[in-house]
Design an enzyme around this catalytic site. Structure first.
Site, PDB file in Angstrom:
ATOM      1  N   THR A 120     -12.234  -5.291   8.265  1.00  0.00           N
ATOM      2  CA  THR A 120     -11.674  -5.179   9.614  1.00  0.00           C
ATOM      3  C   THR A 120     -11.693  -3.748  10.137  1.00  0.00           C
ATOM      4  OG1 THR A 120      -9.472  -5.072   8.617  1.00  0.00           O
ATOM      5  CG2 THR A 120     -10.204  -7.215   9.450  1.00  0.00           C
ATOM      6  N   LYS A 163     -11.403  -5.733  -4.485  1.00  0.00           N
ATOM      7  CA  LYS A 163     -12.744  -5.728  -3.895  1.00  0.00           C
ATOM      8  C   LYS A 163     -13.806  -5.434  -4.959  1.00  0.00           C
ATOM      9  CE  LYS A 163     -11.112  -4.428   0.712  1.00  0.00           C
ATOM     10  NZ  LYS A 163      -9.680  -4.251   0.409  1.00  0.00           N
ATOM     11  N   LYS A 220       0.330  -8.264  -1.766  1.00  0.00           N
ATOM     12  CA  LYS A 220      -1.002  -7.727  -2.053  1.00  0.00           C
ATOM     13  C   LYS A 220      -0.846  -6.359  -2.697  1.00  0.00           C
ATOM     14  CE  LYS A 220      -3.627  -5.643   1.092  1.00  0.00           C
ATOM     15  NZ  LYS A 220      -4.225  -4.416   0.491  1.00  0.00           N
ATOM     16  N   GLY A 248       0.925  -4.913   6.591  1.00  0.00           N
ATOM     17  CA  GLY A 248       1.458  -3.804   5.805  1.00  0.00           C
ATOM     18  C   GLY A 248       2.318  -2.895   6.646  1.00  0.00           C
ATOM     19  N   ARG A 249       1.659  -1.948   7.317  1.00  0.00           N
ATOM     20  CA  ARG A 249       2.391  -0.925   8.060  1.00  0.00           C
ATOM     21  C   ARG A 249       3.381  -1.451   9.091  1.00  0.00           C
ATOM     22  NH1 ARG A 249      -3.028   2.591   8.938  1.00  0.00           N
ATOM     23  NH2 ARG A 249      -3.877   0.537   8.498  1.00  0.00           N
ATOM     24  N   ASP A 263      -6.018  -7.077  -4.590  1.00  0.00           N
ATOM     25  CA  ASP A 263      -7.047  -6.680  -3.621  1.00  0.00           C
ATOM     26  C   ASP A 263      -7.873  -5.538  -4.207  1.00  0.00           C
ATOM     27  OD1 ASP A 263      -8.540  -6.511  -1.337  1.00  0.00           O
ATOM     28  OD2 ASP A 263      -7.082  -5.279  -0.255  1.00  0.00           O
ATOM     29  N   ARG A 322      -1.411  -7.097  13.627  1.00  0.00           N
ATOM     30  CA  ARG A 322      -0.447  -6.209  14.263  1.00  0.00           C
ATOM     31  C   ARG A 322       0.550  -7.056  15.042  1.00  0.00           C
ATOM     32  NH1 ARG A 322      -2.074  -3.715  10.828  1.00  0.00           N
ATOM     33  NH2 ARG A 322      -3.269  -1.775  10.841  1.00  0.00           N
ATOM     34  N   ASP A 334       0.850  -1.195   0.000  1.00  0.00           N
ATOM     35  CA  ASP A 334       0.000   0.000   0.000  1.00  0.00           C
ATOM     36  C   ASP A 334       0.882   1.239   0.000  1.00  0.00           C
ATOM     37  OD1 ASP A 334      -2.237  -1.621   0.032  1.00  0.00           O
ATOM     38  OD2 ASP A 334      -2.359  -1.641   2.220  1.00  0.00           O
ATOM     39  N   THR A 393     -20.537  -7.716 -15.023  1.00  0.00           N
ATOM     40  CA  THR A 393     -19.354  -6.861 -15.022  1.00  0.00           C
ATOM     41  C   THR A 393     -18.236  -7.461 -14.177  1.00  0.00           C
ATOM     42  OG1 THR A 393     -20.698  -4.880 -15.356  1.00  0.00           O
ATOM     43  CG2 THR A 393     -18.490  -4.557 -14.457  1.00  0.00           C
ATOM     44  N   ASP A 446     -19.937  -5.089  -8.384  1.00  0.00           N
ATOM     45  CA  ASP A 446     -20.738  -4.516  -9.466  1.00  0.00           C
ATOM     46  C   ASP A 446     -21.770  -5.562  -9.861  1.00  0.00           C
ATOM     47  OD1 ASP A 446     -21.570  -2.962 -11.774  1.00  0.00           O
ATOM     48  OD2 ASP A 446     -19.587  -2.007 -11.710  1.00  0.00           O
ATOM     49  N   VAL A 447     -22.497  -5.320 -10.925  1.00  0.00           N
ATOM     50  CA  VAL A 447     -23.449  -6.322 -11.378  1.00  0.00           C
ATOM     51  C   VAL A 447     -22.676  -7.582 -11.752  1.00  0.00           C
ATOM     52  CG1 VAL A 447     -25.119  -4.611 -12.152  1.00  0.00           C
ATOM     53  CG2 VAL A 447     -23.406  -5.475 -13.750  1.00  0.00           C
TER      54      VAL A 447
END
Length: 246
Positions: free
Chosen positions: A116, A64, A34, A207-208, A62, A177, A12, A71, A67-68
């Site tokens: 989350t 997410k 990711k 990530g962080r 990732d 974490r 990210d 699609t 949509d219909v």
């Protein structure tokens, strides 16, 4: 499963150049990455995905998708051309079914249960009156029945979901974490590494805690050792349980 594959590192960051620098620094300590919406909008998303695959890294898109059904199915068919391992999909049974049919067994569909970053008050704001664990279990059961590879779920819901589905369904847990501190960031339902795997997680997403560490590679290596210990303990417990029932 490869020894290092259970840790998925969230790239990210704003640019593909920053992502490549981080991947090069992490070297062999991380094998699964990711890439999400921030990098998707940078314009270099697919080039980065191809770059990772060329270095024998696994890729979790990732996105997410929501949509219909037609699609979402078309989007999944496009992703099949990029040789990614997982993609996240939101939505109801029809949307998940369209994604699974389009994946055709070549791409892992991960159904999102409950983000989350949401807690009970957030869910009520969205109009959901049921408990979060109940919603997560219901969505996981339906996802497995439809043919999804796995689900995204909080570590708080892993044990309940694992008891409700088969071992085939992969449980991918974000919001990890190194040590959980309430109110420390925007992730509201977090757990630490050990809690996730002891509850039955197959993968964790971090990530962080790694990216922001003074030495990300050393931090990732330490996390991998913790994961290896958890998996070893789980195998010992499973073998003991099998012996007891003979």
């Amino acid at each position: 499963m490869n020894r290092n594959d259970r840790l998925i590192l969230a790239l990210d960051v704003p640019t593909a150049a920053e992502a490549r620098t981080l991947v090069d620094h992490l070297a062999d300590t991380v094998s699964f990455y990711k890439i999400g919406l921030e990098l998707f909008l940078s314009g270099d998303y697919f080039e980065l995905a191809d770059w990772l695959r060329a270095r024998d890294k696994k890729v979790f898109a990732d996105l997410k998708l929501f949509d219909v059904p037609q699609t979402v199915g078309s989007a999944v068919r496009q992703l099949r051309r990029r040789d990614v391992d997982f993609v996240t999909v939101h939505g109801n049974d029809a949307i998940l079914r369209a994604a699974c049919e389009a994946a055709d067994g070549t791409l892992g569909i991960l159904a999102v249960t409950v983000l989350t970053s949401l807690d009970r008050a957030d869910m009520e704001d969205l109009g959901f009156q049921a408990d979060i664990p109940e919603i997560a279990r219901s969505r996981a059961r339906r996802a497995e029945a439809i043919g999804c590879t796995g689900v995204i779920c909080s570590g708080h819901e892993v044990a309940g979901i694992r008891a409700a589905v088969s071992d085939r369904l992969r449980l991918v847990v974000p919001g990890i974490r190194a040590a959980v501190q309430a109110g420390a960031d925007d992730q509201k339902r977090t757990v630490d590494v050990e809690a996730a795997f002891e509850a039955g997680a197959d993968y964790i997403v971090m990530g962080r805690p790694i990216r922001s560490a003074p030495d990300p590679a050393a931090t990732a290596a330490a996390i991998q050792l913790r994961i290896a210990g958890c998996v070893a303990n789980r195998q010992v417990q499973a073998e003991g349980s099998t012996s007891t029932t003979r």
